[in-house]
Design an enzyme around this catalytic site. Structure first.
Site, PDB file in Angstrom:
ATOM      1  N   LYS A 135     -34.778   7.955 -15.476  1.00 47.11           N
ATOM      2  CA  LYS A 135     -35.763   7.152 -16.213  1.00 47.11           C
ATOM      3  C   LYS A 135     -36.011   7.814 -17.575  1.00 47.11           C
ATOM      4  O   LYS A 135     -36.366   8.998 -17.645  1.00 47.11           O
ATOM      5  CB  LYS A 135     -37.057   7.099 -15.390  1.00 47.11           C
ATOM      6  CG  LYS A 135     -37.948   5.932 -15.712  1.00 47.11           C
ATOM      7  CD  LYS A 135     -39.053   5.879 -14.668  1.00 47.11           C
ATOM      8  CE  LYS A 135     -40.052   4.802 -14.931  1.00 47.11           C
ATOM      9  NZ  LYS A 135     -41.215   4.910 -14.050  1.00 47.11           N
TER      10      LYS A 135
HETATM   11  C1  E4P Z   1     -43.277   2.089 -14.108  1.00 47.29           C
HETATM   12  O1  E4P Z   1     -42.227   2.484 -13.680  1.00 47.29           O
HETATM   13  C2  E4P Z   1     -44.516   2.850 -14.131  1.00 47.29           C
HETATM   14  O2  E4P Z   1     -44.420   3.912 -13.215  1.00 47.29           O
HETATM   15  C3  E4P Z   1     -45.709   2.067 -13.704  1.00 47.29           C
HETATM   16  O3  E4P Z   1     -45.414   0.778 -13.258  1.00 47.29           O
HETATM   17  C4  E4P Z   1     -46.899   2.203 -14.579  1.00 47.29           C
HETATM   18  O4  E4P Z   1     -47.956   1.482 -13.997  1.00 47.29           O
HETATM   19  P1  E4P Z   1     -49.488   1.716 -14.364  1.00 47.29           P
HETATM   20  O5  E4P Z   1     -49.762   0.991 -15.642  1.00 47.29           O
HETATM   21  O6  E4P Z   1     -50.232   1.116 -13.210  1.00 47.29           O
HETATM   22  O7  E4P Z   1     -49.675   3.202 -14.496  1.00 47.29           O
END
Ligand code: E4P
Length: 266
Positions: A135
């Site tokens: 990622k």
């Molecule tokens: C995506 O991969 C992120 O980990 C995640 O969806 C972020 O979500 P949040 O806005 O609830 O922290």
């Protein structure tokens, strides 16, 4: 103008989406002997929506996996910190533990923000298990790194995407997944779902194979609307997945069935 069938404005209209998909299929069919066209065709014709869980908590991952509907996991540095996972060796061991639960697709985020270190860290993460997807944040060196990873066959998930332009860049660089954050856009009064629709349209126009991984999902309506728009993947907390089970008429209907059965069977 609103579509009379799906009631969305043209850019989000499901019929337009389907037409885009059909057009793409038609363009691939004449040359389907070409292996990459065949692969693209298979992808277009047979791609069930994927559910990922957005957590680093092993119990939640196990629970979602045992429900039989889980296709992968996304984590981020905040989610890892929430579980108290610190230090390179513990981080690697935790990713390995996640990979041991699920069948595929475990997004592990790099901490580095410069090209050389993103590449070095990403390669280390990819070595943990074939299920790892590296990622990478949507920054200049991140895009360059995604291009390099993709040329070496390392899968990537481009994260922190908030515009369709960023999603287009990620696709051009060869990202396997792009993660637009719906909930965080909604939080600042921008339409997160509209972004998913824009990216779907752009990817359909050109047949980009990058999968749209709708992230920062807060509730079941987000998830359902993503399915209507044609997001390839959603990643969400366990609660959003289990909330899909619920309806008061299901509960009262089941209670009545069981009570009626009991009346005559004791
Ligand atoms: C995506 O991969 C992120 O980990 C995640 O969806 C972020 O979500 P949040 O806005 O609830 O922290």
């Amino acid at each position: 103008m609103r579509c009379s069938v799906c009631h969305f404005y043209s850019r989000r209209c499901s019929l337009n989406m389907v037409a885009g998909k059909k057009q793409r299929i038609q363009s691939l069919v004449p040359n389907f002997q070409n292996p990459s066209n065949l692969l693209a065709l298979q992808k277009l014709l047979n791609t069930p929506m994927k559910f990922f869980i957005d957590t680093a908590n092993l119990n939640e991952i196990k629970e979602a996996y045992n429900l039989g509907v889980l296709d992968g996991v996304t984590t981020n540095p905040s989610l890892m910190a929430k579980e108290g996972i610190a230090g390179p060796e513990k981080v690697k061991a935790h990713y390995k533990a996640i990979c041991n639960i699920v069948d595929n697709n475990v997004s592990a985020e790099v901490i580095a923000t410069d090209f050389d270190n993103i590449i070095a860290e990403g390669k280390e993460l990819a070595k943990i298990d074939d299920k790892i997807v590296v990622k990478v944040p949507m920054i200049k060196d991140g895009v360059k790194a995604i291009k390099k990873f993709s040329s070496e066959g390392i899968r990537t998930n481009c994260t922190l995407v908030f515009t369709s332009g960023q999603a287009l860049l990620a696709a051009k660089a060869g990202a396997s997944y792009v993660s637009p954050f719906i909930g965080r856009l909604d939080d600042i009064s921008q339409d997160g779902l509209e972004l998913i629709a824009q990216i779907r349209l752009i990817y359909n126009n050109y047949g980009y194979q990058t999968e749209i991984l709708a992230a920062s999902i807060r509730h079941t309506m987000h998830l359902i609307k993503c399915a209507e728009i044609g997001s390839d993947v959603v990643t969400c907390p366990l609660k959003v997945i289990t909330d899909l089970l619920n309806h008061p008429l299901t509960d009262s209907g089941l209670a009545k069935f069981l009570a009626d059965h009991k009346k005559v069977n004791g």
